[in-house]
Design an enzyme around this catalytic site. Structure first.
Site, PDB file in Angstrom:
ATOM      1  N   SER A 139      53.384 -29.861  62.190  1.00  0.00           N
ATOM      2  CA  SER A 139      54.391 -30.395  63.040  1.00  0.00           C
ATOM      3  C   SER A 139      54.624 -31.905  62.767  1.00  0.00           C
ATOM      4  O   SER A 139      53.893 -32.643  62.077  1.00  0.00           O
ATOM      5  CB  SER A 139      54.059 -30.123  64.563  1.00  0.00           C
ATOM      6  N   LYS A 140      55.773 -32.292  63.495  1.00  0.00           N
ATOM      7  CA  LYS A 140      56.152 -33.796  63.179  1.00  0.00           C
ATOM      8  C   LYS A 140      55.116 -34.573  63.838  1.00  0.00           C
ATOM      9  O   LYS A 140      54.841 -35.619  63.030  1.00  0.00           O
ATOM     10  CB  LYS A 140      57.467 -33.995  64.263  1.00  0.00           C
ATOM     11  N   ARG A 141      54.246 -34.127  64.692  1.00  0.00           N
ATOM     12  CA  ARG A 141      53.281 -34.993  65.254  1.00  0.00           C
ATOM     13  C   ARG A 141      52.180 -35.294  64.153  1.00  0.00           C
ATOM     14  O   ARG A 141      51.553 -36.095  64.300  1.00  0.00           O
ATOM     15  CB  ARG A 141      52.608 -34.559  66.677  1.00  0.00           C
ATOM     16  N   ASP A 142      51.978 -34.151  63.351  1.00  0.00           N
ATOM     17  CA  ASP A 142      50.886 -34.214  62.419  1.00  0.00           C
ATOM     18  C   ASP A 142      51.467 -35.044  61.151  1.00  0.00           C
ATOM     19  O   ASP A 142      50.406 -35.066  60.256  1.00  0.00           O
ATOM     20  CB  ASP A 142      50.823 -32.794  61.960  1.00  0.00           C
ATOM     21  N   GLY A 143      52.545 -35.222  61.167  1.00  0.00           N
ATOM     22  CA  GLY A 143      52.974 -36.164  59.844  1.00  0.00           C
ATOM     23  C   GLY A 143      53.838 -35.564  59.071  1.00  0.00           C
ATOM     24  O   GLY A 143      54.306 -35.893  57.910  1.00  0.00           O
TER      25      GLY A 143
END
Ligand code: GLU
Length: 460
Positions: free
Chosen positions: A236-240
């Site tokens: 996801s976005k949070r993971d990069g």
């Protein structure tokens, strides 16, 4: 000649999964002295193609990937697709399907329940007349036999033709669908090798049928497993999974990101560090891993530190300007960069560290002050300023000698001078080598900062 491509749907930016796909295709083209081409899959006209292209070009420019020939826009090729659709209709390899939305809903519902659909999806397959009703155009898939291909990563892939329904190649408004246009474009653009995400694996069967219908050679396909997050789930976005340019903003070097990405899903023994030339020489899509790879931020940081350490100072000095730090005219910039390039993970971090060093501290770490700043220490600091007044230390070894001389004369332990000095300089006990720090700041500034701490001591 090997021709590869990157064919993004315009999402407004290039994300790292896309960059990895582009990189694999780029490397394979370069290795074979072939061509790497760019196609924007913008059949959904609601999106702004200019913006998407600019975002991709920006990311390509930053990473150094370049493409050959003109960019191809699908939105400009509708006439071409129409011509090919008509050709299939004329040859009886595609047909107009007049099923209504209600009929299609019934088919879908029955299928979802695992029941036999009340209406055959192929109802109009052999229908000869014309109706005055909206229609889509469906491709006639073979009713028997197998569709097979040798995937360059996953090996032999095969499916019973009857599992592939007569798929739509043109919608009721006449716009062609992905599985059709991609074949037309890949054929017209001379594609020989297609490396793409394995989310397209099932589409490939349909695409192969279209190649065959036109009597065209099928290119070699390589389907690359997804990049997962550190827990093994979808990124996801949070993971990069963000805009490639975000990595620039965060202070990563393009070669570190490319090195990181090439190893996500591809390996060459246990080698981790690859220059671009090495990547080109060693990359072969047959060595792409069959299992999904895991995004590992620590590895990216490690690679980035490696490339920072090995960058000439003149380059780092220029890059730092993008992060608001200009030390071009600082007389001790070499010492500063030499010290920091060994310690930081990103250029952004380097910029922040430099700011911490070059700005007089406005805050002092409370714990550090409590531990090290005692009355006798304040006395030592005062005496130290007097001690250095007539001396002229410039380079780190000179500062090192001066501090030791002072300790010796006063019979003091290092902790009575060193940590307090550091606190006076940067407000904390952590940081670059103390002699280097004092050297970078210069005698005047060192005295000024000591005096500030002494003055602050009244308040502590
Ligand atoms: N436009 C497709 C995507 O962004 C790629 C199509 C392909 O590579 O064939 O997923």
């Amino acid at each position: 000649m090997v021709v590869t491509r990157f064919a993004p749907s315009p999402t407004g930016y290039l994300h790292i999964g896309g960059l990895r796909t582009a990189l694999f295709n780029w490397l394979w083209a370069k290795k074979n002295s072939g061509k790497f081409r760019l196609r924007i899959e913008d059949t959904d006209l609601s999106r702004n193609k200019q913006e998407a292209v600019e975002a991709i070009i920006k990311a390509f420019n930053w990473t150094g990937l370049n493409y050959d020939d003109e960019v191809v826009f699908q939105s400009e090729r509708f006439d071409i697709y129409k011509k090919y659709i008509n050709e299939l209709l004329e040859k009886g390899l595609a047909y107009k399907c007049y099923l209504t939305k209600e009929e299609l809903d019934k088919i879908r519902e029955a299928k979802m329940k695992g029941e036999e659909p009340p209406i055959d999806i192929r109802k109009y397959r052999d229908f000869k007349g014309e109706l005055d009703k909206p229609y889509v155009i469906r491709f006639k898939t073979p009713l028997e036999g197998k569709i097979c291909f040798e995937d360059g990563v996953k090996g032999l892939q095969s499916v019973d033709a009857k599992e592939i329904e007569d798929f739509v190649i043109a919608r009721s408004d006449g716009t062609p669908t992905y599985n059709f246009v991609v074949v037309i474009d890949d054929y017209e653009m001379g594609m020989t090798d297609i490396i793409r995400g394995d989310d397209h694996l099932r589409n490939t069967f349909k695409q192969i049928l279209v190649y065959k219908a036109f009597g065209w050679d099928v290119p070699k396909f390589y389907h690359v497993p997804m990049i997962h997050n550190e827990k093994g789930a979808k990124m996801s976005k949070r993971d990069g999974a963000v805009d490639v340019m975000e990595y620039k903003r965060e202070g990563y070097l393009p070669e570190a990101l490319l090195n990181f990405l090439v190893r996500l899903g591809w390996s060459y023994g246990d080698q981790e560090i690859f220059s671009i030339d090495e990547m080109i020489n060693l990359f072969d899509p047959k060595d792409i891993n069959k299992a999904p790879s895991r995004f590992n931020k620590e590895k990216l940081d490690w690679l980035n530190s490696h490339y920072i350490k090995n960058s000439p100072n003149s380059r780092l000095e220029k890059l730092l300007r993008d992060y608001g730090v200009d030390i071009i005219n600082h007389d001790k910039k070499e010492i500063l960069i030499d010290e920091l390039k060994e310690r930081v993970k990103t250029i952004k971090e380097m910029a922040e560290e430099i700011e911490k060093i070059l700005n007089t501290p406005s805050e002092y770490n409370e714990k550090a002050v409590k531990k090290f700043i005692k009355d006798e220490v304040i006395e030592n600091l005062k005496e130290f300023t007097i001690f250095i007044k007539d001396k002229d230390p410039k380079l780190p070894p000179e500062w090192h000698d001066i501090m030791n001389e002072f300790l010796e004369i006063k019979g003091l332990k290092p902790k009575m001078l060193m940590p307090p000095l550091r606190i006076a300089m940067v407000g904390d006990t952590k940081g670059i080598d103390l002699s280097a720090l004092l050297s970078v700041l210069g005698k005047e500034e060192v005295i000024k900062r000591i005096n500030k701490l002494i003055a602050m001591n009244e308040i502590f």
